[in-house]
Design an enzyme around this catalytic site. Structure first.
Site, PDB file in Angstrom:
ATOM      1  N   ASP A   1       0.843  -1.196   0.000  1.00 17.09           N
ATOM      2  CA  ASP A   1       0.000   0.000   0.000  1.00 17.09           C
ATOM      3  C   ASP A   1       0.873   1.237   0.000  1.00 17.09           C
ATOM      4  O   ASP A   1       2.103   1.143  -0.070  1.00 17.09           O
ATOM      5  CB  ASP A   1      -1.005  -0.016   1.156  1.00 17.09           C
ATOM      6  CG  ASP A   1      -0.335  -0.226   2.482  1.00 17.09           C
ATOM      7  OD1 ASP A   1       0.583   0.557   2.803  1.00 17.09           O
ATOM      8  OD2 ASP A   1      -0.713  -1.169   3.202  1.00 17.09           O
TER       9      ASP A   1
ATOM     10  N   LYS B   1      -5.055   2.512   0.771  1.00 16.52           N
ATOM     11  CA  LYS B   1      -6.217   3.246   1.271  1.00 16.52           C
ATOM     12  C   LYS B   1      -5.801   4.708   1.322  1.00 16.52           C
ATOM     13  O   LYS B   1      -4.994   5.100   2.144  1.00 16.52           O
ATOM     14  CB  LYS B   1      -6.603   2.785   2.681  1.00 16.52           C
ATOM     15  CG  LYS B   1      -7.059   1.353   2.784  1.00 16.52           C
ATOM     16  CD  LYS B   1      -7.635   1.083   4.175  1.00 16.52           C
ATOM     17  CE  LYS B   1      -8.129  -0.345   4.322  1.00 16.52           C
ATOM     18  NZ  LYS B   1      -7.066  -1.308   4.629  1.00 16.52           N
TER      19      LYS B   1
ATOM     20  N   MET C   1      -2.268   9.063  12.623  1.00 15.54           N
ATOM     21  CA  MET C   1      -3.528   9.340  11.923  1.00 15.54           C
ATOM     22  C   MET C   1      -4.238  10.562  12.518  1.00 15.54           C
ATOM     23  O   MET C   1      -5.458  10.550  12.675  1.00 15.54           O
ATOM     24  CB  MET C   1      -4.447   8.106  11.988  1.00 15.54           C
ATOM     25  CG  MET C   1      -3.852   6.893  11.300  1.00 15.54           C
ATOM     26  SD  MET C   1      -4.804   5.396  11.545  1.00 15.54           S
ATOM     27  CE  MET C   1      -4.301   4.955  13.202  1.00 15.54           C
TER      28      MET C   1
END
Ligand code: SAH
Length: 260
Positions: free
Chosen positions: A41, A63, A182
Site C-alpha cells: 500500500d 487506502k 492518523m
C-alpha cells in the site's frame, strides 16, 4: 533463529518500516525476495518492490485518506485465496504490522480460514518519525513515559466504523510524551482533546510528514497554534504528531539549516 525461507501457501505479514527502504528487517527482505505475489500500500516504500523477483506479481491495496480505499474484506479474501493457490504471499505493511494498520485483522482472517500466517516485526513510524526529526520520545530528564494513540475521531475522514474512544483526560495525564498517529484529518479535534485533557496551550507539538523519505517535512508549533500552522503549511497524511517537552530538543539534535 527464525526461518528466512518463504514457504508456499503461507501469508507473510511483513513490516516494511517507516519509509526509508534501508529500515526493512533482514528477514523481511529475504521473504520479499522470494515472494510470488506481494500486496502493498501507499505507506510502503516503492523501492522495496524492486527487491521482488521479475515474475512476482505486485498488487496495490492502498487506502488513500479521503480518496479511493481498498476494502479490508477484499484484501483479507485475496490473501487467503492466493495462499490457497500454494504460492508465497507477502503482505507488506507500513511500519510495524501490529501498530494499527489492521495487520492483526489480516492475521485473524488467515488463521480463521486455516491459512498459515507469519508476522514479521517492522520499525514503527511512531518511534522512527520523531527520531528522524531529532526528537527523542523518551529522555532521562524530560520524558519518563511515552504513549502512542490514534487521532481518528468519529465522523471525521469517512470512517466506516468508529475507533476505540480516546479518553483525552486520562491520556494527557498518563504520559509525558504523546505520539499521535492518523491525526491529520481530525486535527482540530486533536487540539481540542489535548487542551481539554489539560495540556497547556504553549506546549510544543511537532508534525513529521512522510518521515524517513525524501519528502520528509517537520513543522514545529504549539498546541494553541497547531491547527493554523499546519493548515498554512499544507500538512497532509501520513504524519506523526509528537506532543511534549522533548520536542524542544530538536533544536540541539537536528538544528534547522539556515539556508536551503
Ligand atoms: N503500522 C504503521 C502505522 C499505520 S497507521 C506503523 O507502525 O508505522 C498510519 C499512520 O502511521 C499514518 O496516519 C501516520 O500517522 C503514520 N505513518 C506511517 N508512516 C509514516 C511516515 N513515513 N511518516 C509519517 N507518518 C507515518
Amino acid at each position: 533463529v527464525s526461518d528466512w525461507t518463504a514457504a508456499k501457501g503461507v501469508v507473510y505479514l511483513v513490516g516494511a518500516g517507516p519509509g526509508d527502504p534501508g529500515l526493512l528487517t533482514r528477514r523481511g527482505e529475504a521473504l520479499l525476495r522470494q515472494a510470488d505475489v506481494v500486496f502493498f500500500d501507499r505507506l510502503a516504500s516503492p523501492e522495496l518492490l524492486d527487491l521482488t523477483r521479475a515474475e512476482c506479481e505486485r498488487v496495490d491495496v492502498s487506502k488513500h485518506p479521503g480518496g479511493p480505499v481498498t476494502p479490508q474484506e477484499w484484501i483479507n479474501a485475496e490473501l487467503i485465496r492466493r495462499a490457497r493457490e500454494g504460492i508465497r504471499v507477502v503482505r507488506l505493511k507500513g511500519g510495524d504490522p501490529f501498530v494499527f494498520g489492521r495487520g492483526s485483522e489480516e492475521a485473524i482472517a488467515c488463521r480463521e480460514a486455516g491459512v498459515d500466517c507469519e508476522i514479521v516485526a517492522g520499525i514503527t513510524s511512531a518511534f522512527a518519525a520523531p527520531l528522524a526529526a531529532g526528537i527523542p520520545v523518551l529522555h532521562r530528564h524530560l520524558a519518563g513515559s511515552v504513549l502512542v494513540l490514534h487521532g481518528r475521531i468519529e465522523g471525521v475522514g469517512g470512517e466506516e466504523e468508529p475507533w476505540r474512544h480516546v479518553d483525552w483526560a486520562a491520556t494527557c495525564r498518563a504520559a509525558d510524551t504523546l505520539v499521535i498517529l492518523m491525526g491529520v484529518a481530525a486535527i482540530e479535534k486533536v487540539r481540542e482533546g489535548l487542551l481539554s485533557g489539560g495540556r497547556p496551550p504553549g506546549h510544543p507539538v511537532a508534525a513529521i510528514e512522510w518521515a524517513t523519505t525524501p519528502r520528509q517535512r517537520v513543522i514545529v508549533s504549539t498546541i494553541d497554534e497547531m491547527v493554523a500552522d499546519f493548515r498554512r503549511q499544507g500538512l497532509t497524511a501520513p504524519a506523526v504528531l509528537v506532543v511534549g517537552d522533548v520536542v524542544s530538543l530538536r533544536e540541539r539534535i537536528a538544528p534547522e539549516k539556515k539556508s536551503d
